[in-house]
Design a protein around this motif. Structure first.
Motif, PDB file in Angstrom:
ATOM      1  N   UNK A 190       0.824  -1.184  -0.033  1.00 52.21           N
ATOM      2  CA  UNK A 190       0.012   0.013   0.208  1.00 52.21           C
ATOM      3  C   UNK A 190       1.072   1.254  -0.033  1.00 52.21           C
ATOM      4  N   UNK A 191       0.262   2.148  -0.594  1.00 50.72           N
ATOM      5  CA  UNK A 191       0.939   3.607  -0.361  1.00 50.72           C
ATOM      6  C   UNK A 191       0.435   4.288   0.986  1.00 50.72           C
ATOM      7  N   UNK A 192       1.282   5.211   1.173  1.00 54.63           N
ATOM      8  CA  UNK A 192       0.829   5.931   2.499  1.00 54.63           C
ATOM      9  C   UNK A 192      -0.567   6.601   2.487  1.00 54.63           C
ATOM     10  N   UNK A 193      -0.957   7.255   1.357  1.00 54.30           N
ATOM     11  CA  UNK A 193      -2.439   8.005   0.974  1.00 54.30           C
ATOM     12  C   UNK A 193      -3.220   6.775   1.053  1.00 54.30           C
ATOM     13  N   UNK A 194      -3.136   5.430   0.686  1.00 56.44           N
ATOM     14  CA  UNK A 194      -4.112   4.309   0.818  1.00 56.44           C
ATOM     15  C   UNK A 194      -4.363   4.254   2.341  1.00 56.44           C
ATOM     16  N   UNK A 195      -3.206   4.261   3.253  1.00 52.09           N
ATOM     17  CA  UNK A 195      -3.566   3.843   4.664  1.00 52.09           C
ATOM     18  C   UNK A 195      -4.188   5.198   5.277  1.00 52.09           C
ATOM     19  N   UNK A 196      -3.981   6.567   4.886  1.00 46.44           N
ATOM     20  CA  UNK A 196      -4.663   7.726   5.092  1.00 46.44           C
ATOM     21  C   UNK A 196      -6.283   7.517   4.658  1.00 46.44           C
ATOM     22  N   UNK A 197      -6.464   7.198   3.713  1.00 46.77           N
ATOM     23  CA  UNK A 197      -7.813   7.105   3.276  1.00 46.77           C
ATOM     24  C   UNK A 197      -8.645   5.937   3.959  1.00 46.77           C
ATOM     25  N   UNK A 198      -7.730   4.894   4.222  1.00 45.38           N
ATOM     26  CA  UNK A 198      -8.723   3.821   5.045  1.00 45.38           C
ATOM     27  C   UNK A 198      -8.950   4.254   6.485  1.00 45.38           C
ATOM     28  N   UNK A 199      -8.021   4.963   6.984  1.00 40.23           N
ATOM     29  CA  UNK A 199      -8.280   5.674   8.447  1.00 40.23           C
ATOM     30  C   UNK A 199      -9.432   6.456   8.406  1.00 40.23           C
ATOM     31  N   UNK A 200      -9.275   7.372   7.614  1.00 41.68           N
ATOM     32  CA  UNK A 200     -10.371   8.319   7.285  1.00 41.68           C
ATOM     33  C   UNK A 200     -11.813   8.167   7.024  1.00 41.68           C
ATOM     34  N   UNK A 201     -11.814   6.898   6.294  1.00 45.28           N
ATOM     35  CA  UNK A 201     -13.303   6.482   5.808  1.00 45.28           C
ATOM     36  C   UNK A 201     -13.784   5.577   7.244  1.00 45.28           C
ATOM     37  N   UNK A 202     -12.675   4.868   7.826  1.00 41.32           N
ATOM     38  CA  UNK A 202     -13.343   4.052   9.040  1.00 41.32           C
ATOM     39  C   UNK A 202     -13.855   4.926  10.008  1.00 41.32           C
ATOM     40  N   UNK A 203     -12.931   5.998  10.487  1.00 40.30           N
ATOM     41  CA  UNK A 203     -13.337   6.864  11.521  1.00 40.30           C
ATOM     42  C   UNK A 203     -14.753   7.644  10.959  1.00 40.30           C
ATOM     43  N   UNK A 204     -14.801   7.833  10.076  1.00 38.61           N
ATOM     44  CA  UNK A 204     -15.971   8.688   9.564  1.00 38.61           C
ATOM     45  C   UNK A 204     -17.190   7.931   9.527  1.00 38.61           C
ATOM     46  N   UNK A 205     -17.157   6.753   9.369  1.00 38.51           N
ATOM     47  CA  UNK A 205     -18.191   5.544   9.464  1.00 38.51           C
ATOM     48  C   UNK A 205     -18.563   5.315  10.606  1.00 38.51           C
ATOM     49  N   UNK A 206     -17.838   5.364  11.765  1.00 42.39           N
ATOM     50  CA  UNK A 206     -18.054   5.218  13.221  1.00 42.39           C
ATOM     51  C   UNK A 206     -18.844   6.533  13.711  1.00 42.39           C
ATOM     52  N   UNK A 207     -18.271   7.468  13.249  1.00 42.22           N
ATOM     53  CA  UNK A 207     -18.791   8.774  13.837  1.00 42.22           C
ATOM     54  C   UNK A 207     -20.497   8.768  13.329  1.00 42.22           C
ATOM     55  N   UNK A 208     -20.524   8.706  11.972  1.00 40.54           N
ATOM     56  CA  UNK A 208     -22.002   8.700  11.535  1.00 40.54           C
ATOM     57  C   UNK A 208     -22.888   7.829  12.030  1.00 40.54           C
ATOM     58  N   UNK A 209     -22.459   6.401  12.439  1.00 42.63           N
ATOM     59  CA  UNK A 209     -23.342   5.450  12.947  1.00 42.63           C
ATOM     60  C   UNK A 209     -23.435   5.687  14.524  1.00 42.63           C
ATOM     61  N   UNK A 210     -22.515   6.251  15.083  1.00 44.54           N
ATOM     62  CA  UNK A 210     -22.452   6.519  16.667  1.00 44.54           C
ATOM     63  C   UNK A 210     -23.404   7.796  16.688  1.00 44.54           C
ATOM     64  N   UNK A 211     -23.600   8.562  15.681  1.00 42.76           N
ATOM     65  CA  UNK A 211     -24.807   9.665  15.707  1.00 42.76           C
ATOM     66  C   UNK A 211     -26.093   9.161  15.700  1.00 42.76           C
ATOM     67  N   UNK A 212     -26.319   7.892  14.873  1.00 42.42           N
ATOM     68  CA  UNK A 212     -27.537   7.436  14.487  1.00 42.42           C
ATOM     69  C   UNK A 212     -27.771   6.681  15.916  1.00 42.42           C
ATOM     70  N   UNK A 213     -27.003   6.110  16.526  1.00 47.90           N
ATOM     71  CA  UNK A 213     -27.259   5.518  17.827  1.00 47.90           C
ATOM     72  C   UNK A 213     -27.549   6.547  18.843  1.00 47.90           C
ATOM     73  N   UNK A 214     -26.956   7.540  18.824  1.00 48.37           N
ATOM     74  CA  UNK A 214     -27.525   8.649  20.011  1.00 48.37           C
ATOM     75  C   UNK A 214     -28.724   9.208  19.488  1.00 48.37           C
ATOM     76  N   UNK A 215     -28.868   9.307  18.246  1.00 51.09           N
ATOM     77  CA  UNK A 215     -30.312   9.655  18.075  1.00 51.09           C
ATOM     78  C   UNK A 215     -31.698   8.846  18.604  1.00 51.09           C
ATOM     79  N   UNK A 216     -31.156   7.523  18.416  1.00 50.04           N
ATOM     80  CA  UNK A 216     -32.179   6.505  18.909  1.00 50.04           C
ATOM     81  C   UNK A 216     -32.338   6.666  20.531  1.00 50.04           C
ATOM     82  N   UNK A 217     -31.212   7.040  21.211  1.00 53.39           N
ATOM     83  CA  UNK A 217     -31.279   7.194  22.691  1.00 53.39           C
ATOM     84  C   UNK A 217     -32.248   8.545  22.903  1.00 53.39           C
TER      85      UNK A 217
END
Length: 245
Positions: A190-217
Motif C-alpha cells: 500500500x501507499x501511505x495515501x491508501x492508509x490515510x484514506x482507510x483511516x479517514x473512511x473508517x473513522x467517518x463511518x463510526x462517527x456517522x453510525x454513533x450519531x445514529x445510535x445517539x439519535x435513538x437514545x
C-alpha cells in the motif's frame, strides 16, 4: 419504544446513505491522488522505497511485520474480536448496541470494497517485492478495518473499564491503528495515501453510525452521553447478564 426502534432503522439507513458527508476528507485526498499532487506523490514514493529497502535487508523485521499484518492485526482477527463482543453484548441484554457494532463493522467492509472497485488504484510495483496482496490499493482495507474495529470496541467498552484500563485500551487501539498502517506500507502493498484514506473512511463511518445510535437514545428519552468519555451506552457498566428463567 417500537416507534423509536423504527426510527433507529431509518436513521441508520439515512446515515449510511449520507456517509459521503463524513467522507469529504477522503474525497479530497482522492482528488490529490488523481491530480498527482507533488508533495503527496513524493511522500508515497519515498515511504514505499525507503521502508521496502529497510525491510528487505532485515529478515527478522520482515517476519515480525508479516506476523503483525497477517495475524495480529489481520482484518479477520479484528472482525472476530468485534463478533465476540457482539455476542457478549447480546448476552448482556444490550442488543441495540450489539446491532450497532455489527452493522458498523459490516458496513465498513462493504464500503471499503465498493470504494476499491470504484477507484481501481494499482498497488505499488516495487523491485524484488517482499509481499503481495490481491485487489486494488485505495483505500487500505487493513487500515479501514483497524480504525473501524478499534473505535467500535472503545465506544462499547469505555463504560465498563476503569480509568487505568481505559487508558491502556486507548493506547493499544492507537498503536494498533498506526501499526497496521505502518506494516502495510513497509510490506510494499500500500501507499501511505491508501492508509490515510482507510483511516479517514473508517473513522467517518463510526462517527456517522454513533450519531445514529445517539439519535435513538434521544428518541427514547435516554440521556446522550459524550461518547468519547462515557461510551455509547453508559448503562452497560451497571447492566448485568439476563436472569435465568
Amino acid at each position: 419504544m417500537r416507534t423509536a426502534d423504527l426510527r433507529l432503522g431509518e436513521r441508520l439507513l439515512a446515515t449510511v446513505a449520507a456517509f459521503g458527508l463524513g467522507a469529504v476528507p477522503t474525497a479530497l485526498l482522492l482528488v490529490l491522488i488523481e491530480a498527482n499532487w507533488p508533495p503527496l506523490h513524493r511522500l508515497d514514493a519515498a515511504a514505499a522505497e525507503q521502508l521496502h529497502t529497510a525491510v528487505r535487508d532485515h529478515p527478522a523485521a520482515l517476519t515480525a511485520l508479516r506476523v503483525l499484518s497477517e495475524g495480529v492485526w489481520d482484518p479477520l482477527t479484528l472482525r472476530l474480536l468485534v463478533a465476540a463482543t457482539v455476542g457478549w453484548l447480546w448476552w448482556r441484554g444490550a442488543r441495540r448496541l450489539a446491532l450497532w457494532a455489527a452493522a458498523t463493522v459490516t458496513a465498513s467492509g462493504l464500503i471499503g470494497l465498493a470504494v476499491k472497485a470504484a477507484v481501481a488504484r494499482a498497488r505499488p510495483a516495487l523491485p524484488d517485492p517482499v509481499a503481495h496482496a490481491p485487489g486494488f490499493s485505495f483505500p487500505s482495507g487493513h487500515a479501514m478495518t483497524a480504525a473501524t474495529c478499534c473505535a467500535v470496541l472503545l465506544l462499547v467498552f469505555t463504560p465498563v473499564l476503569g480509568r487505568r484500563s481505559l487508558l491502556t485500551a486507548r493506547a493499544v487501539a492507537v498503536v494498533s491503528v498506526l501499526g497496521v498502517g505502518f506494516t502495510r506500507v513497509a510490506l510494499g502493498v500500500h501507499w501511505v495515501s491508501d492508509v490515510l484514506g482507510g483511516w479517514l473512511l473508517g473513522l467517518a463511518l463510526v462517527a456517522a453510525t454513533a450519531w445514529a445510535f445517539d439519535g435513538w437514545r434521544r428518541d427514547t428519552g435516554r440521556p446522550v452521553p459524550p461518547p468519547l468519555t462515557e461510551g455509547l451506552e453508559p448503562e452497560l457498566a451497571r447492566q448485568g447478564p439476563p436472569e435465568p428463567r
